[in-house]
Structure formats: C-alpha cells, structure tokens
Design an enzyme around this catalytic site. Structure first.
Site, PDB file in Angstrom:
ATOM      1  CB  CYS A  49      37.746  51.808  50.514  1.00  0.00           C
ATOM      2  SG  CYS A  49      39.602  51.637  50.015  1.00  0.00           S
ATOM      3  CB  CYS A  90      39.465  50.151  42.983  1.00  0.00           C
ATOM      4  SG  CYS A  90      41.041  50.572  43.864  1.00  0.00           S
ATOM      5  CB  CYS A 137      36.117  48.414  44.510  1.00  0.00           C
ATOM      6  SG  CYS A 137      35.930  47.832  46.337  1.00  0.00           S
ATOM      7  CB  CYS A 190      40.349  34.714  52.514  1.00  0.00           C
ATOM      8  SG  CYS A 190      41.396  33.303  51.901  1.00  0.00           S
ATOM      9  NE  ARG A 238      41.366  31.288  46.230  1.00  0.00           N
ATOM     10  CZ  ARG A 238      42.478  31.876  46.748  1.00  0.00           C
ATOM     11  NH1 ARG A 238      42.521  33.285  46.424  1.00  0.00           N
ATOM     12  NH2 ARG A 238      43.189  31.104  47.329  1.00  0.00           N
TER      13      ARG A 238
HETATM   14  N1  SAM Z   1      41.608  47.196  50.020  1.00  0.00           N
HETATM   15  C1  SAM Z   1      42.425  46.133  49.782  1.00  0.00           C
HETATM   16  C2  SAM Z   1      43.132  46.189  48.592  1.00  0.00           C
HETATM   17  O1  SAM Z   1      42.428  46.774  47.386  1.00  0.00           O
HETATM   18  O2  SAM Z   1      44.123  45.523  48.327  1.00  0.00           O
HETATM   19  C3  SAM Z   1      41.940  44.769  49.829  1.00  0.00           C
HETATM   20  C4  SAM Z   1      40.592  44.258  49.645  1.00  0.00           C
HETATM   21  S1  SAM Z   1      40.026  44.579  48.029  1.00  0.00           S
HETATM   22  C5  SAM Z   1      38.368  44.476  47.939  1.00  0.00           C
HETATM   23  C6  SAM Z   1      40.512  42.906  47.153  1.00  0.00           C
HETATM   24  C7  SAM Z   1      40.454  42.587  45.648  1.00  0.00           C
HETATM   25  O3  SAM Z   1      39.138  42.166  45.401  1.00  0.00           O
HETATM   26  C8  SAM Z   1      41.009  43.689  44.887  1.00  0.00           C
HETATM   27  O4  SAM Z   1      42.421  44.101  44.372  1.00  0.00           O
HETATM   28  C9  SAM Z   1      40.043  43.341  43.508  1.00  0.00           C
HETATM   29  O5  SAM Z   1      41.111  42.494  42.697  1.00  0.00           O
HETATM   30  C10 SAM Z   1      39.000  42.406  44.044  1.00  0.00           C
HETATM   31  N2  SAM Z   1      37.751  42.915  43.637  1.00  0.00           N
HETATM   32  C11 SAM Z   1      37.035  44.173  44.261  1.00  0.00           C
HETATM   33  N3  SAM Z   1      35.816  44.309  43.717  1.00  0.00           N
HETATM   34  C12 SAM Z   1      35.548  43.481  42.788  1.00  0.00           C
HETATM   35  C13 SAM Z   1      34.731  43.166  41.623  1.00  0.00           C
HETATM   36  N4  SAM Z   1      33.828  44.145  41.703  1.00  0.00           N
HETATM   37  N5  SAM Z   1      34.908  42.103  40.870  1.00  0.00           N
HETATM   38  C14 SAM Z   1      35.818  41.270  40.976  1.00  0.00           C
HETATM   39  N6  SAM Z   1      36.970  41.310  42.102  1.00  0.00           N
HETATM   40  C15 SAM Z   1      36.862  42.506  42.645  1.00  0.00           C
HETATM   41 FE1  SF4 Z   2      39.565  49.905  48.447  1.00  0.00          FE
HETATM   42 FE2  SF4 Z   2      38.070  48.342  46.975  1.00  0.00          FE
HETATM   43 FE3  SF4 Z   2      40.261  49.585  46.074  1.00  0.00          FE
HETATM   44 FE4  SF4 Z   2      40.485  47.629  47.948  1.00  0.00          FE
HETATM   45  S1  SF4 Z   2      39.752  47.352  45.875  1.00  0.00           S
HETATM   46  S2  SF4 Z   2      41.603  49.421  47.869  1.00  0.00           S
HETATM   47  S3  SF4 Z   2      38.491  48.251  48.993  1.00  0.00           S
HETATM   48  S4  SF4 Z   2      38.360  50.750  46.628  1.00  0.00           S
END
Ligand code: SAM
Ligand code: SF4
Ligand code: DTB
Length: 326
Positions: free
Chosen positions: A58, A62, A65, A102, A265
């Site tokens: 990606c 973030c 992530c 989901c 949730r």
């Molecule tokens: N890429 C899209 C986005 O960011 O909107 C969708 C997938 S993203 C993985 C969805 C959500 O997963 C993020 O907004 C975040 O809140 C959550 N998330 C990602 N990594 C995480 C982590 N290590 N621990 C908890 N929540 C996480």
């Molecule tokens: Fe990409 Fe992860 Fe951020 Fe979603 S949360 S936009 S998958 S880096």
C-alpha cells in the site's frame, strides 16, 4: 448519579467526554450498561468475518499498518483475489455463523476497474444471504454510489484518532480527506462503519476527541469499530507503550454512551486480551466482534475459543440475514 438518558446528540464537547473518562470505573460501566440495554439485547453479539482481498504494497504511510510499502514487515504482497476464491471464503464464513462478510483492500483509493471486481464480490456475498462490508480506502461520490447500486450494506473507513494526533500517524492523506469519504459514503445511502485505533501512544484527550469527532458526525456511524493497536514488528508503532486495559474498557463504555444506537465493535487486538477483559468490554456495551482466525494480515482469536467464551458468558450471535438465495 442521575438516571441515564440516551439522547442522540451531535454536539458533544471534549470536556464532557473527558468528564466521562474521569468517572469512577464502576459508575461509568453501570451507566454504559444501562444505555446499552435501552436499544440492544445484552446477550447478543454480531459477528463479522474479515478477508483481505488485496494484501500489502500500500502506498500510504499509516504508522500502525503492516501493509504499508514503507514498512519492512516481511509481509508478502498479493494482487486482488479472484471473485470465486472470495466467495468460497464467504461461504465458509457463513457456515461458521458469521452474519457479515467484510472485505479489505490495501489501497489508497480504488481504481474503477478494481471497483468492477469488488462489485462482483459484493453481489456474490449478498446472494449468500450475508451482509456485505468493504474497506477500500478513499472513495469519491460516484464510487460510493456504484457500491450502493451493487447492494453493498456497509463501508468501513476509520477516523483512526484525534485530528491532532492523526498528523503524527499518517502524512499521506489528511483528516479532511477521511471526512470527505465519509460524506460520500453517507450521501450514497450506505451504512457507515467508522471508528479508530487506541493504544498508539495517544493521550486520553486524543481518545476523547476521537469519540467527539465520531459522535458529532451528521449521523452516528451505524457501526463503530474500536481497535486496540496490533503491534507488528517493522511498523513504526511497534514497541509503543500499550494502553491500560481498563482505559480500553472505558473507551468502549464511552463510545456506547455517546452513540447509544450504534453497534460498537470490539475490533482488532482481541488476541492480546484475556477473556475477563473481553467480558468487561461486552458489559460496557460492545456488541460486535470480528470472528475467524485472521483479521486482515494479523491473528484473531481462534473461532472455537470465541464460541467457548460466548457460551461461558451466556451470549449468542445474531442470525445471518434470512433472505439467503444461495
Ligand atoms: N486501506 C484502507 C484504509 O486504510 O482505509 C482499508 C484497509 S485498512 C487496513 C483498515 C483499517 O484497519 C485502518 O483504518 C485501521 O484502523 C485498521 N488497522 C490497520 N492496521 C492496524 C493495526 N496494526 N492494529 C489495529 N488496527 C489496524
Ligand atoms: Fe494502506 Fe494500511 Fe493505511 Fe489502509 S491502513 S491505507 S492498507 S497503509
Ligand atoms: C477495522 O476497524 N478493523 C479491521 C477492519 N476495520 C478492516 C482491520 C484490522 C486490521 C488489523 C491489522 C491486520 O490484520 O492487518
């Protein structure tokens, strides 16, 4: 303490939410549980199963992530899954008892040809008689309308944290971008699934401000995921001081009080929680979980462990939609 009311308010002040955080724990939980019973059966929990339909690589940054291309987490990137493989997973989730499926994709925002494929997945999930949810990153108005037209039930897009702390966590898109996507999703008539992550090193003020931002949206998100950060080696937030478990329970309780009709949730991070902490979260008003051995890329408690926990607590899952055609 005065009798709890459950007005649907959109004018919460951060100071009011901070006052809730400062209540004695038992007073806060008692109040949250009373509010919970006004609109929900306290014995029921909704279960959703997650699938990563496009994993890793990606472009976003973030810090929490594992799927960001900027963090070396050893994750093997995968291209978009075939529709049939996704529907096989949805069928298995339905047989396991999940009422919602989901699908998450590691995109900044979907391209139109990506959306064509996701739309096939959504239609297939709905035909199985399950509710559908997708999380694909930022959406414009037209994309949101296309998803609504395909029969999508929920779109997940999180605010993640307070506007102030957000800048410490994500630089490649703004809070404003997130609010715009939420507006597009809401205007298309989709149900909104929107929450955040705690345990990222934010302050209690940040947690209060996140809750204020969610509660003061034009309508409360129908679903509010509260994620406890899953620390993944290689991500910049690995090693941050975890949140005090009781502070996490307080966060759930306050989300319940300020968004009385929303499904709250107990989302990522349950693998690291013991049964007692999860039981407290349910008492505080959580009434949904992710169910299945995996979240997107990280572990979730095993299905059998969750079923055993619900049984011990005398809780049951909500039924999948009764309109199954397949
Ligand atoms: N890429 C899209 C986005 O960011 O909107 C969708 C997938 S993203 C993985 C969805 C959500 O997963 C993020 O907004 C975040 O809140 C959550 N998330 C990602 N990594 C995480 C982590 N290590 N621990 C908890 N929540 C996480
Ligand atoms: Fe990409 Fe992860 Fe951020 Fe979603 S949360 S936009 S998958 S880096
Ligand atoms: C949400 O708020 N939490 C889910 C779902 N929406 C898409 C995702 C949690 C992801 C946890 C990290 C991972 O498994 O990659």
């Amino acid at each position: 303490m005065s009798t709890p009311t459950a007005d649907i308010r959109h004018d919460w002040l951060q100071s009011e939410v901070m006052d809730l955080f400062e209540l004695p724990f038992n007073d806060l939980l008692f109040r949250a549980h009373q509010v919970h019973r006004l609109y929900f059966n306290p014995r029921e929990v909704q279960i959703s199963t997650l699938l990563s339909i496009k994993t890793g690589a990606c472009p976003e940054d973030c810090k929490y992530c594992p799927q960001s291309v900027r963090h070396d987490t050893g994750l093997e990137p995968e291209t978009v899954m075939d529709v049939e493989a996704v529907l096989d997973a949805a069928r298995a989730a339905k047989n396991g008892g999940a009422s919602r499926f989901c699908m998450g994709a590691a995109w900044r925002s979907p391209k139109d040809r990506d959306l064509d494929k996701v739309i096939e997945m959504v239609k297939g999930v709905n035909e199985l008689g399950m509710e559908s949810c997708v999380t694909l990153g930022m959406l414009n108005a037209r994309q949101a309308e296309r998803l609504k037209g395909a029969g999508l039930d929920y779109y997940n897009h999180n605010l993640d944290t307070s506007p102030e702390y957000y800048k410490e966590v994500i630089q490649t898109r703004t809070y404003e971008h997130r609010l715009e996507t939420l507006e597009n999703v809401r205007s298309a008539g989709l149900n909104v699934c929107c929450g955040g992550i705690v345990g990222m090193g934010e302050t209690r003020e940040d947690r209060a401000e996140l809750i204020v931002q969610l509660a003061n949206l034009p309508t409360h998100p129908q679903s509010v995921p509260v994620n406890n950060l899953v620390q993944v080696p290689g991500t910049p937030l690995d090693g941050v001081e975890p949140i005090d478990p009781l502070e996490f329970v307080r966060t759930i309780a306050i989300a319940r009080i300020v968004m009385p009709k929303s499904v709250v949730r107990l989302s990522a991070g349950r693998t690291e929680m013991n049964d007692e902490m999860q039981a407290l979260c349910f008492f505080a008003g959580a009434n949904s979980i992710f169910y299945g051995d995996k979240l997107l890329t990280t572990d979730n408690p095993e299905a059998a462990r969750d079923m055993a926990l619900l049984k011990r607590l005398g809780m049951q899952t909500t039924e999948p939609r009764q309109t199954a055609t397949a």
